[in-house]
Design an enzyme around this catalytic site. Sequence first.
Site, short mmCIF file in Angstrom:
data_model
loop_
_atom_site.label_atom_id
_atom_site.label_comp_id
_atom_site.label_asym_id
_atom_site.label_seq_id
_atom_site.Cartn_x
_atom_site.Cartn_y
_atom_site.Cartn_z
N HIS A 356 12.83 -0.24 -1.83
CA HIS A 356 11.86 0.33 -2.77
C HIS A 356 12.24 1.71 -3.27
O HIS A 356 11.43 2.34 -3.95
CB HIS A 356 10.47 0.44 -2.13
CG HIS A 356 9.85 -0.86 -1.78
ND1 HIS A 356 9.01 -1.55 -2.62
CD2 HIS A 356 9.95 -1.61 -0.67
CE1 HIS A 356 8.61 -2.67 -2.03
NE2 HIS A 356 9.18 -2.73 -0.83
N LYS A 534 -1.03 8.57 -9.53
CA LYS A 534 0.06 8.15 -8.64
C LYS A 534 0.27 9.28 -7.63
O LYS A 534 -0.29 10.36 -7.80
CB LYS A 534 1.35 7.91 -9.43
CG LYS A 534 1.70 9.05 -10.42
CD LYS A 534 2.90 8.72 -11.29
CE LYS A 534 2.61 7.86 -12.48
NZ LYS A 534 3.12 6.50 -12.36
N ARG A 535 1.04 9.03 -6.58
CA ARG A 535 1.37 10.12 -5.66
C ARG A 535 1.97 11.28 -6.45
O ARG A 535 2.63 11.09 -7.47
CB ARG A 535 2.36 9.64 -4.60
CG ARG A 535 1.72 8.77 -3.52
CD ARG A 535 0.68 9.54 -2.73
NE ARG A 535 1.30 10.41 -1.76
CZ ARG A 535 1.28 10.22 -0.45
NH1 ARG A 535 0.63 9.20 0.07
NH2 ARG A 535 1.88 11.07 0.36
N LYS A 540 8.07 12.11 -10.36
CA LYS A 540 7.06 11.47 -11.22
C LYS A 540 6.61 12.41 -12.34
O LYS A 540 5.96 11.99 -13.28
CB LYS A 540 5.88 11.02 -10.37
CG LYS A 540 6.24 9.92 -9.36
CD LYS A 540 5.05 9.53 -8.50
CE LYS A 540 5.37 8.57 -7.37
NZ LYS A 540 5.55 7.17 -7.81
N THR A 642 3.85 0.22 -10.26
CA THR A 642 2.94 -0.92 -10.40
C THR A 642 1.66 -0.47 -11.10
O THR A 642 1.01 -1.27 -11.78
CB THR A 642 2.59 -1.54 -9.03
OG1 THR A 642 2.26 -0.48 -8.12
CG2 THR A 642 3.75 -2.34 -8.47
N LYS A 646 -0.77 -2.17 -14.15
CA LYS A 646 -2.24 -2.28 -14.14
C LYS A 646 -2.82 -1.67 -15.40
O LYS A 646 -3.75 -2.23 -16.01
CB LYS A 646 -2.81 -1.58 -12.90
CG LYS A 646 -2.41 -2.26 -11.59
CD LYS A 646 -2.62 -1.37 -10.37
CE LYS A 646 -1.87 -1.95 -9.17
NZ LYS A 646 -1.73 -0.99 -8.06
C1 26Q Z 1 9.66 7.01 5.65
C2 26Q Z 1 10.00 7.68 6.83
C3 26Q Z 1 9.07 8.42 7.51
C4 26Q Z 1 7.77 8.50 7.03
C5 26Q Z 1 7.43 7.85 5.86
C6 26Q Z 1 8.39 7.11 5.17
C7 26Q Z 1 8.00 6.41 3.91
C8 26Q Z 1 6.70 5.99 3.70
C9 26Q Z 1 6.34 5.37 2.52
C10 26Q Z 1 8.93 6.18 2.90
C11 26Q Z 1 8.56 5.56 1.73
C12 26Q Z 1 7.25 5.15 1.51
C13 26Q Z 1 6.77 4.52 0.30
C14 26Q Z 1 7.51 4.21 -0.76
C15 26Q Z 1 6.93 3.62 -1.97
O1 26Q Z 1 5.72 3.51 -2.10
N1 26Q Z 1 7.76 3.22 -2.94
C16 26Q Z 1 7.25 2.64 -4.17
O2 26Q Z 1 7.24 1.24 -4.02
C17 26Q Z 1 6.62 0.61 -5.12
C18 26Q Z 1 6.54 -0.87 -4.83
O3 26Q Z 1 7.81 -1.44 -4.93
C19 26Q Z 1 7.36 0.91 -6.41
O4 26Q Z 1 6.64 0.35 -7.47
C20 26Q Z 1 7.52 2.42 -6.60
O5 26Q Z 1 8.33 2.68 -7.72
C21 26Q Z 1 8.11 3.04 -5.36
O6 26Q Z 1 8.14 4.45 -5.48
#
Ligand code: 26Q
Length: 797
Positions: A356, A534-535, A540, A642, A646
């Site tokens: 991702h 979004k975050r 972004k 995503t 929406k």
């Molecule tokens: C990793 C290590 C330690 C702590 C947290 C994490 C961590 C947590 C969450 C790393 C990544 C995430 C989340 C990533 C994420 O939400 N990516 C998004 O995924 C969506 C679904 O595929 C995409 O549409 C987005 O573009 C993408 O940013």
Amino acid sequence: MPKDALTNVDVNVFKDSICRHLKTSLGKDAEHASVYDWRMSLSLTMRDLVVDPWFASTRETYDRNSKRVYYLSMEFLIGRLIEDVAINLGIEDLARDAMEALGQDYERVVADEPDAALGNGGLGRLAACFLDSMSTLAIPAYGYGIRYEHGLFEQHFKDGEQVEAAEGWLSQRHAWEFERPEVSYPIGFGGYVSETKGKTIWHPDETVLASAYDTPIIGWKGKWANTLRLWAAKPQKLFDLESFNRGDYLAANAPESLARTISRVLYPDDTTDKGKELRLKQEYFFTSASIQDVLRRLISEGYALDDLADHVAIQLNDTHPAIAGPELVRLLADVHAMPMDKAIETARACLGFTNHTLLPEALERWPEGLFARILPRHHRIIEMIQDTHAFVSGSNIRIIEDGEVKMGELAFIMAHCVNGVSALHSDLVKKTVFSDLNKVYPGRIINQTNGVTPRRWLYSCNPPLRNLINETIGDGWPDDLERLTELRDHVNDASFQERFRAAKAQNKQQLAAWLKTRDGTVIDPNAMFDVQIKRIHEYKRQLLNILETVALWNDIRDNPHGNWTPRVKLFGGKAAPGYVMAKSIIHLINDVAKTINTDKVTRDYLQVVFPENYNVSMAEMLIPASDLSEQISTAGKEASGTGNMKLSLNGSPTIGTLDGANVEIREHVGADNFFLFGLTAEEVVKRRKQPDFARKAIQASPGLTRVLGQIADGVFSGGDRDRYQGLLRNLYDHDYFLVTCDYDSYFDAQRKVDTAYQDVEGWTKMAALNTAGMGWFSSDRTILGYAKDIWNVTSLK
Ligand code: 26Q
């Protein structure tokens, strides 16, 4: 229960059931019942209706020897469930009528449900959409994750700055789950590995129990239900009686609190791997429990482990559950005595891995020392996987390198299929992060463009548009979303346009009323609602949006009687608590809002609104009310997005870069119905190599120069010239995300939006063509792609 009898539930029967639950499950009489009591009684009544289809689905899967999908994810961003279950069961009106007949305000009861916020953003919400689609498509599946006691933190603003508070959804009973105390597995940590008579045994020095909680996930029309199984950590020994008897009560509770720590909180950091031991333990905890559960089910059904891949498909949602590879190998080889090489091959045949992100800082790596200390057996298995990989492929790519265990490489090598989440992203996965592995294993990387569930993200959240679509093309679209293309025949029809506008207007009024009640914020529903939700992340580029806002404010002040298009800029999103730059951007947006919103000269044309604590439920309010969707990431950085899907689906055209799924959205809705700007992913890479690119871009743009000067002068910070020094210095000296380079192009695209919005018919047509073109982005299409290309499973529909 006959399958479609669900819609025939009698309102009096339903009412009686609510009252019975109030009495026997909540122990309350109607006189003294609170909103919570009513909500629980309603939810339990609805849950009762899910149980029969749920049992029937399990039975059918078993009877037909169907292969099952296991979706392993650290995050499931579910949101509320009452409305979701009601629309899937087709009992929305019934539920409303029953509650009203009982003298309860249905909306108030629905709003009382806390969001299940067991995720950070896109990745977690995608997992929730996938659950919905797998049930709708009758694909036998389990979601596996962690039952966090505290979901994603609550966001508050104090003097414009984000402060975090613990979230507490489980301080109340969770209406939808079934506790399964009989389903639990031991999870070990630490210790050592012994080798006797060719048998390898891991002796952990700490063991906790993973205990299951099941939530049924009902699909469209209530025909199929899968299970979301979440694990809670519990101590093996509840209580240290010896310490208690000594009077040491703190020590007596130690085993309990130690174990529970593991499922206590969701990691709120989606940016950097902080190398926290607890995070590694969480990952192993839920992955091991899930894999043990998968094997137990298979063995209990009498299948041979040799044939595992004929019965089991395990999907890894990013690298967070990547330890599934070595764990499966460990259980097959050490516990079930399968030869190591065969165990590795068997595991690989079951595993799929979804990537991702390309951001280097988000690729998980663990210090080898820490990893070997917590998971000594897995450490050795990974070395064996690495050796086998080197031997078979002749490649020298290593999983353990420079004192780190690289989870991306591990997941890639242990999966038979690796997928990206949009066409552009999958292409970049091949060319960048995994280019070497792609050469060693050509064809392993494939694409599955993300999608969203149209049940929650159109049918449920947007009743006015739902009704219009039903009346225009019939009601077959929620599980066959490409039928929305039929709307194209109506977009030039004046009465259709009129009703499309009326639907949007209704949603905007509703949002305005909601903001008024919630925060006392007053916004004009006649203005364009320009939405970025979004975050908060540098890539972004919320910063780009707020800089353009300031420039627009300047222009309006310079020419207050110009032909301006009134806008409300709406922002929503949380910053990771440790992400200093993201927090500074939040502060700036709030500072700018404070200044602009009190300016009498511009007030009628421009407003900035940033409601606190953006979450799934807030998205359900904002998305249907949006006129313009901001998807403005630096090209090459947003894997898919995503929210972009929406918003467009709900009739909100995009202003965006050629990034992630924007590229495919633009192809589907038509280039004329998309406001494109900015550098391409290739140009971004080239531009970064040019000396002083940021300073040059700033110099070439008088508008941007002025805005940056105002921020530096403290115009938005009450004269404080230091507040945004870090942020500005970063822009001038680094600007890794090319905010400065895309600024002019973005500003110009926004002026095109202004003009286009004034053409009422033209805009309506554009918005409707967005809805009509988005059918392909249903997560049903995505899941069918996974089912065919990765899982080799079929729909039992
Ligand atoms: C990793 C290590 C330690 C702590 C947290 C994490 C961590 C947590 C969450 C790393 C990544 C995430 C989340 C990533 C994420 O939400 N990516 C998004 O995924 C969506 C679904 O595929 C995409 O549409 C987005 O573009 C993408 O940013």
